[in-house]
Scaffold this motif. Structure first.
Motif, PDB file in Angstrom:
ATOM      1  N   ASP A 172       0.806  -1.215   0.000  1.00 43.50           N
ATOM      2  CA  ASP A 172       0.000   0.000   0.000  1.00 43.50           C
ATOM      3  C   ASP A 172       0.840   1.267   0.000  1.00 43.50           C
ATOM      4  N   HIS A 173       2.155   1.133   0.011  1.00 46.82           N
ATOM      5  CA  HIS A 173       3.014   2.301   0.019  1.00 46.82           C
ATOM      6  C   HIS A 173       3.652   2.565  -1.340  1.00 46.82           C
ATOM      7  N   LEU A 174       3.068   2.017  -2.378  1.00 46.75           N
ATOM      8  CA  LEU A 174       3.541   2.289  -3.732  1.00 46.75           C
ATOM      9  C   LEU A 174       3.021   3.634  -4.204  1.00 46.75           C
ATOM     10  N   PRO A 175       3.905   4.531  -4.651  1.00 40.57           N
ATOM     11  CA  PRO A 175       3.467   5.840  -5.142  1.00 40.57           C
ATOM     12  C   PRO A 175       2.844   5.728  -6.529  1.00 40.57           C
ATOM     13  N   PRO A 176       2.138   6.773  -6.956  1.00 36.18           N
ATOM     14  CA  PRO A 176       1.428   6.703  -8.246  1.00 36.18           C
ATOM     15  C   PRO A 176       2.316   6.340  -9.422  1.00 36.18           C
ATOM     16  N   GLU A 177       3.535   6.900  -9.469  1.00 36.42           N
ATOM     17  CA  GLU A 177       4.372   6.658 -10.641  1.00 36.42           C
ATOM     18  C   GLU A 177       4.777   5.193 -10.745  1.00 36.42           C
ATOM     19  N   VAL A 178       4.930   4.510  -9.609  1.00 34.24           N
ATOM     20  CA  VAL A 178       5.276   3.089  -9.638  1.00 34.24           C
ATOM     21  C   VAL A 178       4.056   2.252  -9.991  1.00 34.24           C
ATOM     22  N   LEU A 179       2.908   2.591  -9.408  1.00 33.36           N
ATOM     23  CA  LEU A 179       1.670   1.881  -9.752  1.00 33.36           C
ATOM     24  C   LEU A 179       1.357   1.986 -11.237  1.00 33.36           C
ATOM     25  N   ASN A 180       1.796   3.072 -11.834  1.00 29.82           N
ATOM     26  CA  ASN A 180       1.537   3.289 -13.254  1.00 29.82           C
ATOM     27  C   ASN A 180       2.686   2.842 -14.150  1.00 29.82           C
ATOM     28  N   SER A 185      12.481   5.514  -6.846  1.00 29.11           N
ATOM     29  CA  SER A 185      13.545   6.501  -6.740  1.00 29.11           C
ATOM     30  C   SER A 185      13.605   7.022  -5.327  1.00 29.11           C
ATOM     31  N   VAL A 186      14.494   7.944  -5.087  1.00 33.12           N
ATOM     32  CA  VAL A 186      14.543   8.639  -3.799  1.00 33.12           C
ATOM     33  C   VAL A 186      13.174   9.237  -3.487  1.00 33.12           C
ATOM     34  N   LYS A 187      12.518   9.778  -4.502  1.00 33.90           N
ATOM     35  CA  LYS A 187      11.229  10.448  -4.282  1.00 33.90           C
ATOM     36  C   LYS A 187      10.094   9.461  -4.023  1.00 33.90           C
ATOM     37  N   GLY A 218      -2.912   5.238  -7.872  1.00 32.01           N
ATOM     38  CA  GLY A 218      -2.493   5.421  -9.255  1.00 32.01           C
ATOM     39  C   GLY A 218      -3.457   6.225 -10.103  1.00 32.01           C
ATOM     40  N   LYS A 219      -4.659   6.457  -9.601  1.00 30.58           N
ATOM     41  CA  LYS A 219      -5.661   7.205 -10.361  1.00 30.58           C
ATOM     42  C   LYS A 219      -5.500   8.713 -10.218  1.00 30.58           C
ATOM     43  N   GLY A 220      -4.694   9.130  -9.282  1.00 35.02           N
ATOM     44  CA  GLY A 220      -4.442  10.551  -9.084  1.00 35.02           C
ATOM     45  C   GLY A 220      -5.279  11.147  -7.961  1.00 35.02           C
ATOM     46  N   GLY A 221      -4.729  12.163  -7.305  1.00 30.99           N
ATOM     47  CA  GLY A 221      -5.445  12.889  -6.275  1.00 30.99           C
ATOM     48  C   GLY A 221      -5.544  12.187  -4.940  1.00 30.99           C
ATOM     49  N   PHE A 222      -4.765  11.135  -4.736  1.00 35.08           N
ATOM     50  CA  PHE A 222      -4.889  10.349  -3.510  1.00 35.08           C
ATOM     51  C   PHE A 222      -4.609  11.183  -2.269  1.00 35.08           C
ATOM     52  N   THR A 238      -0.333  19.709   5.254  1.00 34.55           N
ATOM     53  CA  THR A 238       0.352  20.275   4.090  1.00 34.55           C
ATOM     54  C   THR A 238       1.656  19.533   3.803  1.00 34.55           C
ATOM     55  N   VAL A 239       2.421  19.249   4.854  1.00 36.10           N
ATOM     56  CA  VAL A 239       3.682  18.532   4.676  1.00 36.10           C
ATOM     57  C   VAL A 239       3.437  17.134   4.109  1.00 36.10           C
ATOM     58  N   LEU A 240       2.452  16.413   4.653  1.00 30.86           N
ATOM     59  CA  LEU A 240       2.190  15.055   4.180  1.00 30.86           C
ATOM     60  C   LEU A 240       1.686  15.056   2.745  1.00 30.86           C
ATOM     61  N   ARG A 241       0.838  16.001   2.408  1.00 34.22           N
ATOM     62  CA  ARG A 241       0.347  16.058   1.016  1.00 34.22           C
ATOM     63  C   ARG A 241       1.457  16.432   0.045  1.00 34.22           C
ATOM     64  N   THR A 242       2.423  17.200   0.513  1.00 31.92           N
ATOM     65  CA  THR A 242       3.580  17.496  -0.339  1.00 31.92           C
ATOM     66  C   THR A 242       4.445  16.251  -0.517  1.00 31.92           C
ATOM     67  N   MET A 243       4.651  15.502   0.563  1.00 32.88           N
ATOM     68  CA  MET A 243       5.437  14.267   0.475  1.00 32.88           C
ATOM     69  C   MET A 243       4.796  13.266  -0.476  1.00 32.88           C
ATOM     70  N   MET A 244       3.447  13.281  -0.552  1.00 35.27           N
ATOM     71  CA  MET A 244       2.738  12.289  -1.359  1.00 35.27           C
ATOM     72  C   MET A 244       2.080  12.909  -2.592  1.00 35.27           C
ATOM     73  N   ASN A 245       2.604  14.033  -3.026  1.00 38.19           N
ATOM     74  CA  ASN A 245       2.075  14.659  -4.241  1.00 38.19           C
ATOM     75  C   ASN A 245       2.207  13.716  -5.434  1.00 38.19           C
ATOM     76  N   ASP A 246       1.192  13.680  -6.292  1.00 37.65           N
ATOM     77  CA  ASP A 246       1.264  12.847  -7.496  1.00 37.65           C
ATOM     78  C   ASP A 246       2.460  13.218  -8.370  1.00 37.65           C
ATOM     79  N   ASP A 247       2.742  14.511  -8.447  1.00 41.53           N
ATOM     80  CA  ASP A 247       3.817  15.033  -9.281  1.00 41.53           C
ATOM     81  C   ASP A 247       5.140  14.898  -8.523  1.00 41.53           C
ATOM     82  N   THR A 248       6.041  14.056  -9.017  1.00 42.40           N
ATOM     83  CA  THR A 248       7.310  13.863  -8.316  1.00 42.40           C
ATOM     84  C   THR A 248       8.109  15.159  -8.231  1.00 42.40           C
ATOM     85  N   GLY A 249       7.900  16.056  -9.173  1.00 44.71           N
ATOM     86  CA  GLY A 249       8.603  17.332  -9.148  1.00 44.71           C
ATOM     87  C   GLY A 249       8.091  18.270  -8.073  1.00 44.71           C
ATOM     88  N   ALA A 250       6.854  18.045  -7.619  1.00 47.54           N
ATOM     89  CA  ALA A 250       6.263  18.892  -6.580  1.00 47.54           C
ATOM     90  C   ALA A 250       6.478  18.329  -5.186  1.00 47.54           C
TER      91      ALA A 250
END
Length: 343
Positions: A172-180, A185-187, A218-222, A238-250
């Motif tokens: 359950d700790h897979l980020p969107p980019e991996v699920l997709n 990565s580090v991010k 993986g559907k976005g907006g989690f 705010t900190v947690l939503r930044t850590m788990m932002n869909d956009d790895t650049g954000a």
């Protein structure tokens, strides 16, 4: 490398995706923990030899990744029958944070303390070009001094190509980019660290009500739609939503950047929270008064809440808010505003 040792293996104390963990004793290190990787029935001789060599090489890497908040690896041993590899590590008598997660929401101060420890350890791994790929409460251990250490190295790798490694682990700790279909990565470690913090703040009962992240992240907006317990301050969210932002650049671009963000977060007042199937309750002590808040389910999407305080010595009970028969969004909004006022 293969070592000769008088290692004695005791009872099983845990298990993970890649192997079982036993307690043990070693002539040099005393009490230790031993993770056992065994050959599977379907592995050919060539496949097992390849995996075994990979495990031995990984053990050598991890033995060099010394840090106070990374579980110390003492060495690897090959079984006399050559069908198992034993990873010998420090024993952590405090167990893992999975037990605290299952017990319920943790204090903000405890979460920040343990996550500070773990993030410093994770930054040390990243500095050595390693990605953990399996950060979760069950892989965070408490040593004899009560410090948190990052452990369970079944998925750590330094096989990074342009900053990415293969996408295994997490559950359950897979980020969107991996699920997709992307790489880790580090991010993606930062994303999993954020999910771990969220779980520790909310406990198992609250977390069990969420859709499985592996099915929806993986559907976005989690992260944007994650429901928070109302006593969690806005800055923490705010900190947690930044850590788990869909956009790895954000996202925070490193473990150290995430650490800098939540090292400044407020941890007062010390709300003790209990989540039950039909009720959430809080209590804390502020300026010689004990505050109480109850939030109950009273019907289909209908909720009551009430809040009051009582003196620790002489004085009167004071009510400071209540609502009856309101919907979830209203109750959540009212309670979030209430908690923000109590300082």
């Amino acid at each position: 490398m293969t070592l000769v040792s008088n290692l004695q293996i005791g009872a099983e104390i845990g298990s993970g995706y890649f192997g079982k963990v036993h307690d043990g004793t070693d002539d040099v290190h005393g009490q230790v923990a031993v993770k056992i990787f065994t050959r599977t029935p379907t592995e050919t001789d060539a496949e097992w030899q390849s995996r075994k060599q990979g495990l031995l090489a990984e053990g050598q890497r991890l033995s060099r990744a010394e840090h106070a908040n990374v579980l110390k690896v003492h060495g690897l041993l090959e079984s006399q029958t050559s069908d198992a590899i034993h990873l010998v590590m420090d024993y952590c008598p405090g167990g893992c944070l999975q037990k605290k997660f299952e017990a319920g929401p943790m204090l903000l101060s405890d979460v920040r303390k343990y996550m500070t420890h773990v993030t410093m350890g994770l930054a040390a791994l990243h500095a050595r070009s390693m990605i953990h790929r399996d950060i979760k409460p069950g892989n965070i251990l408490l040593n004899k001094h009560g410090a948190a250490q990052l452990g369970d190295f079944g998925l750590v790798t330094d096989n990074i190509i342009v900053g990415y490694a293969s996408g295994q682990g997490y559950s359950d700790h897979l980020p969107p980019e991996v699920l997709n279909g992307g790489g880790t990565s580090v991010k993606s470690d930062v994303w999993a660290l954020g999910m771990t913090i969220y779980r520790l703040l909310h406990g198992a009962e609250w977390y069990s009500r969420l859709p499985k992240p592996r099915h929806v992240a993986g559907k976005g907006g989690f992260a944007k739609h994650l429901p928070f317990l109302p006593h969690i301050p806005k800055a923490w969210r705010t900190v947690l939503r930044t850590m788990m932002n869909d956009d790895t650049g954000a996202r925070y671009q490193s473990a150290n950047a995430a650490l800098a963000a939540y090292s400044r977060l407020d941890t007062t007042p010390r709300w003790e929270c209990v989540v039950a199937p039909d009720k959430v309750s809080w209590t804390c002590l502020v300026k010689k008064r004990r505050y109480f808040v109850n939030w109950e389910i009273v019907g289909t999407n209908l909720f009551d809440w009430s809040a009051w305080s009582e003196p620790t010595g002489k004085g009167n009970k004071r009510s400071f808010g209540a609502s009856k028969g309101v919907d979830y969004d209203t109750a959540d909004r009212e309670l979030t505003a209430l908690f923000a006022k109590i300082r």
